[in-house]
Design an enzyme around this catalytic site. Structure first.
Site, mmCIF file in Angstrom:
data_model
loop_
_atom_site.group_PDB
_atom_site.id
_atom_site.type_symbol
_atom_site.label_atom_id
_atom_site.label_comp_id
_atom_site.label_asym_id
_atom_site.label_seq_id
_atom_site.Cartn_x
_atom_site.Cartn_y
_atom_site.Cartn_z
ATOM 1 C CB VAL A 8 37.919 46.597 53.132
ATOM 2 C CG1 VAL A 8 38.739 47.737 53.714
ATOM 3 C CG2 VAL A 8 37.325 45.751 54.233
ATOM 4 C CB SER A 9 37.063 44.635 48.067
ATOM 5 O OG SER A 9 36.982 45.915 47.521
ATOM 6 C CB THR A 10 38.362 40.610 50.634
ATOM 7 O OG1 THR A 10 39.592 41.163 51.133
ATOM 8 C CG2 THR A 10 38.340 40.672 49.123
ATOM 9 C CD GLN A 13 40.860 44.574 50.658
ATOM 10 O OE1 GLN A 13 39.657 44.758 50.586
ATOM 11 N NE2 GLN A 13 41.717 44.964 49.741
#
Length: 191
Positions: A8-10, A13
């Site tokens: 996931v990007s962050t 998340q």
């Protein structure tokens, strides 16, 4: 060994959906990251380096593995060179099947087409900018007046390119380009 990769990007998340799907598909070892695909992905690199013939890499979606088509093809190439296969759980890419390998080749053809289009656009944009008098590329590290002085000193035969680079605090390549730029062909040979 069947590896799963989830990302996931962050950090806010969650990978829960990806992890559940990977476990249901029989993945034995799951590596997960909470970071953008743009920077370093140490868990992905760790997995790619540990692959052996017969292993399989599974992801929930291709965009969890790669940031671009070029990145995807590079990763798939590493997987293939290790003798492993790749499968996306939600897209028709499974390099253990003939249809999946065909899909990978089609992705490669589209990536090559995309590179060509981007290159053509870039060249057209640069040409249009140059026609408007806009300089493309990095700014010169040596001013025109300093270039003239470099050439004057060079012609005195008392300085090497390296000594001129040190004197003007630039790279020797910049000195060489300046001399070539100022001395038109046929004026003087470079030593």
């Amino acid at each position: 060994m069947i590896y799963g990769y989830a990302r996931v990007s962050t950090t806010e998340q969650e990978t829960t959906l990806q992890l559940d799907a990977l476990r249901r598909s029989g993945v034995e070892t799951i590596l997960q990251e909470k970071r953008s695909s743009v920077g370093q992905r140490p868990k992905l690199m760790e997995m790619l380096e540990s692959l052996e013939p017969g292993d399989m890499v599974k992801v929930y979606k291709i965009d969890r593995l790669a940031r671009s088509l070029m990145d995807l093809l590079s990763i798939l190439d590493r997987i293939q060179k290790a003798g492993a296969t790749f499968q996306s759980l939600t897209e028709p890419v499974d390099t253990s099947t003939s249809a999946g390998r065909m899909m990978t080749h089609m992705l490669g053809a589209f990536a090559e087409f995309e590179r060509g289009i981007i290159r053509e656009r870039s060249i057209a944009g640069q040409t249009a900018a140059m026609m408007r008098g806009i300089h493309c590329g990095r700014p010169r590290s040596i001013s025109p007046s300093d270039e003239q002085e470099i050439v004057r000193l060079w012609k005195s035969n008392q300085y090497t390119m390296d000594s001129l680079a040190a004197l003007f605090n630039v790279h020797p390549s910049s000195v060489k380009r300046s001399i070539y730029r100022v001395l038109k062909p046929g004026h003087s040979s470079l030593r």
